[in-house]
Design a protein around this motif. Structure first.
Motif, mmCIF file in Angstrom:
data_model
loop_
_atom_site.group_PDB
_atom_site.id
_atom_site.type_symbol
_atom_site.label_atom_id
_atom_site.label_comp_id
_atom_site.label_asym_id
_atom_site.label_seq_id
_atom_site.Cartn_x
_atom_site.Cartn_y
_atom_site.Cartn_z
ATOM 1 N N VAL A 172 0.856 -1.186 0.000
ATOM 2 C CA VAL A 172 0.000 0.000 0.000
ATOM 3 C C VAL A 172 0.888 1.231 0.000
ATOM 4 O O VAL A 172 1.782 1.369 0.848
ATOM 5 C CB VAL A 172 -0.923 0.003 1.234
ATOM 6 N N SER A 173 0.643 2.140 -0.941
ATOM 7 C CA SER A 173 1.443 3.361 -1.025
ATOM 8 C C SER A 173 1.006 4.346 0.051
ATOM 9 O O SER A 173 -0.199 4.566 0.264
ATOM 10 C CB SER A 173 1.300 3.987 -2.408
ATOM 11 N N LEU A 174 2.003 4.924 0.724
ATOM 12 C CA LEU A 174 1.727 5.947 1.741
ATOM 13 C C LEU A 174 2.049 7.343 1.237
ATOM 14 O O LEU A 174 2.052 8.311 2.007
ATOM 15 C CB LEU A 174 2.527 5.659 3.015
ATOM 16 N N ASP A 175 2.355 7.469 -0.054
ATOM 17 C CA ASP A 175 2.638 8.780 -0.647
ATOM 18 C C ASP A 175 1.330 9.457 -1.051
ATOM 19 O O ASP A 175 0.390 8.816 -1.536
ATOM 20 C CB ASP A 175 3.532 8.635 -1.878
ATOM 21 N N SER A 176 1.310 10.724 -0.830
ATOM 22 C CA SER A 176 0.177 11.561 -1.281
ATOM 23 C C SER A 176 -1.151 11.075 -0.720
ATOM 24 O O SER A 176 -2.191 11.128 -1.391
ATOM 25 C CB SER A 176 0.117 11.587 -2.820
ATOM 26 N N VAL A 177 -1.114 10.550 0.499
ATOM 27 C CA VAL A 177 -2.367 10.181 1.159
ATOM 28 C C VAL A 177 -2.517 11.063 2.390
ATOM 29 O O VAL A 177 -1.534 11.511 2.990
ATOM 30 C CB VAL A 177 -2.384 8.696 1.558
ATOM 31 N N SER A 178 -3.734 11.288 2.772
ATOM 32 C CA SER A 178 -4.000 12.148 3.924
ATOM 33 C C SER A 178 -4.962 11.436 4.857
ATOM 34 O O SER A 178 -5.697 10.516 4.467
ATOM 35 C CB SER A 178 -4.584 13.486 3.473
ATOM 36 N N ALA A 179 -4.943 11.860 6.086
ATOM 37 C CA ALA A 179 -5.825 11.263 7.082
ATOM 38 C C ALA A 179 -7.251 11.785 6.903
ATOM 39 O O ALA A 179 -7.453 12.934 6.456
ATOM 40 C CB ALA A 179 -5.299 11.581 8.477
#
Length: 584
Positions: A172-179
């Motif tokens: 799972v990519s954690l780039d460019s994700v927000s809470a």
């Protein structure tokens, strides 16, 4: 009786129980710890990460060695049943907040790995994946492994091997994700039958490891060291034998002939009335010999147990537990040697000598450990010992170690006889002539420390790579041989240096014999500096404090052990040459 108790305790420490399972029976998977790959002693509890966790965390009961090793096992949510496969089974769903996402990103960038335990077998893997590459533009991508695949081998009703893979499903990519960001964690279980017997699963675990494979036998380097060491020992023995034979021929002559001989060249006979003049600070001197003798017995015991195969590779912290128990039970040796020597040297305050002996290593160890443990508590790592373990260790010292030191000291006092020096000591000390720089105390310490260090220099990298790296050391037989070589070289060099000192009409050999060989600890510390800055990737305040704190204690132990070997070798040599000397 004490020996029988010790044997039973050590046997309990090293036994690995063979657990048998029935078809479909639940196999408990314990989560243990996480930490940066290149900082082996910076570990945190697995549940300190924002991962799937039970509502009530249930911890496994651990041995002393496991606690000292930083283990903090807890029951997981994984449902694994004996010989029942599972495919992409959902563990839980986690909704990450912004601080959770940042914590995971930082951990993945620091190459955090996790450790689980299945039937006493550690399984390890990275919690995420980092991709970097390119120049313009620079790519920096962070991925989280949300799916784990467990591969378990069994033979009959016993588990032989377990491993975990993270690459059977895309991360799972954690780039460019927000809470808030929701991730579904899944797992698979694959059971495979094997013909490997349970008795050989330790070898199976060693041969297939997440960390680098255990170090191969470096025969060429060992043979090279053996040849150099035996040449050195042979050279010292032959030279000293010929020189002493010449000296005895010169000194053991009639008075008329003696007047015609020039004895300035070999002046150790001249100081026969001072050579057995007792050293200053006898209390501290004898305490060093006592604690040094204790660590010699401790090191020998640990290595004999290792050679006999008493430390299982999948039994966490067994060697730590054995070291603690042996230290407590060998305290009687420290008390006996220290007080016995102290009484032989004319000491009267033997009670103070016992107390000094018991604190000579325990106090520096406690102070350094207190600093390291406090820092570890501040960081929240599993290297910080819980208060129950601290109380247990203190009770072990107070109710086992210290009383045995006292008992040994009482026996040492009662069984002490006179020093029985071959030569009578005059009341007025002889003036000591000046010597060139190469016969000075500093030169003796350099030579006396460097040569023993050269005997173990080949093994130093492998030992440091095991203690402060990720390699697995299993060459205990080779280590035991090197340990014997170290003791032999130390004894021979100390005898040679003592002879040169006495030939220069300097009778102050007592303390110098300790410091000359004890300076090996300084060379070990210099090598530790080289290893830390040039051979390791360790970083951070916690890892640095742990490394240099425990390395200082190790060098201190080298000083005590080798200083003790050097003194007793020199004492036997000095007694020998003056017993065989014809006096007026």
């Amino acid at each position: 009786m004490a020996v029988r108790i010790l044997v039973v305790v050590l046997a309990v420490i090293t036994i690995c129980t063979a657990v048998k399972y029935k078809q479909g029976e639940k196999v408990i998977l314990y989560v243990n710890k996480v930490g940066p790959y290149f900082n082996p002693h910076e570990t945190y509890h697995y549940y300190q990460l924002p991962v799937c966790r039970p509502k009530k965390i249930e911890h496994k009961s651990l041995t002393l060695g496991e606690v000292l090793d930083g283990d903090r096992m807890a029951v997981s949510l994984y449902e694994i049943n004996f010989k029942q496969d599972a495919d992409k089974k959902e563990l839980c769903k986690v909704t990450f907040k912004e601080n959770d996402l940042q914590l995971l990103r930082d951990a993945i960038e620091d190459l955090y790995y996790f450790e689980f335990v299945i039937d006493e077998i550690p399984v390890r893997g990275f919690i995420g994946h980092l991709e970097e590459g390119g120049f313009l533009p620079h790519n920096h991508k962070i991925f989280l492994w949300a799916h784990l695949s467990f591969h378990i081998e069994y033979n009959g009703d016993q588990i032989i091997f377990a491993n975990v893979s993270t690459k059977e499903q895309s991360p799972v990519s954690l780039d460019s994700v927000s809470a808030p960001f929701e991730v579904s964690f899944t797992y698979s279980v694959k059971w495979t039958q094997t013909s490997t017997p349970f008795e050989e699963r330790g070898k199976r675990v060693r041969d297939t490891s997440f960390f680098p494979k255990y170090l191969e036998i470096h025969w060429l380097s060992i043979i090279n060291s053996l040849v150099l060491v035996f040449l050195l020992i042979g050279f010292v023995v032959i030279i000293l034998t010929r020189v002493l034979k010449s000296d005895f021929a010169r000194y053991n002559v009639d008075d008329d002939e003696a007047e015609a001989l020039d004895s300035d060249e070999n002046g150790w006979k001249i100081i026969h009335t001072d050579v057995f003049r007792f050293p200053p600070q006898k209390n501290l001197f004898c305490a060093i010999l006592g604690v040094g003798s204790q660590f010699l017995a401790l090191a020998t015991g640990i290595m004999v147990m290792a050679v006999l195969g008493m430390f299982n590779v999948h039994r966490h912290g067994a060697i730590n537990s054995a070291g603690i128990v042996l230290y407590a039970f060998t305290s009687c040796i420290a008390g006996y040697v220290a007080t016995n020597t102290y009484r032989k040297l004319g000491g009267e305050n033997w009670v103070w000598n016992i107390n000094l002996t018991s604190c000579l290593f325990a106090m520096p160890f406690f102070l350094i450990w207190a600093v390291i443990n406090s820092v570890a508590w501040g960081y929240g790592t599993t290297q910080a010992l819980p208060w129950t373990t601290v109380v247990l260790l203190m009770c072990l010292w107070l109710f086992v170690g210290y009383p045995l030191t006292v008992i040994g000291g009482i026996f040492g006092k009662n069984w002490a006889h006179g020093f029985d020096a071959p030569c009578r000591t005059k009341n007025i000390a002889r003036e000591i002539p000046s010597v060139p720089w190469y016969r000075s105390a500093f030169a003796h310490c350099v030579v006396g420390g460097f040569l023993p260090f050269s005997a173990i220099s080949v093994e130093m990298y492998y030992i440091f790579a095991t203690l402060w790296g990720r390699e697995q050391y299993a060459l205990y037989g080779i280590l035991f041989i090197v340990y014997g070589i170290l003791i032999g070289v130390t004894a021979c060099i100390s005898v040679a240096l003592t002879y040169f000192q006495l030939s220069a009409e300097d009778y102050r050999w007592w303390w110098r014999s300790i410091f000359s060989a004890g300076s090996t600890g300084l060379f070990v510390f210099l090598y530790a500096l080289f290893y830390y800055f040039k051979r390791s990737n360790m970083s951070g305040a916690l890892q640095t404090i742990e490394f240099f704190g425990y390395t200082f204690l190790t060098c201190y132990v080298f000083f005590l052990m080798l200083g003790t070997v050097s003194f007793f070798a020199s004492l036997h040599f000095v007694r020998y040459i003056y017993v065989n000397l014809k006096m007026d």
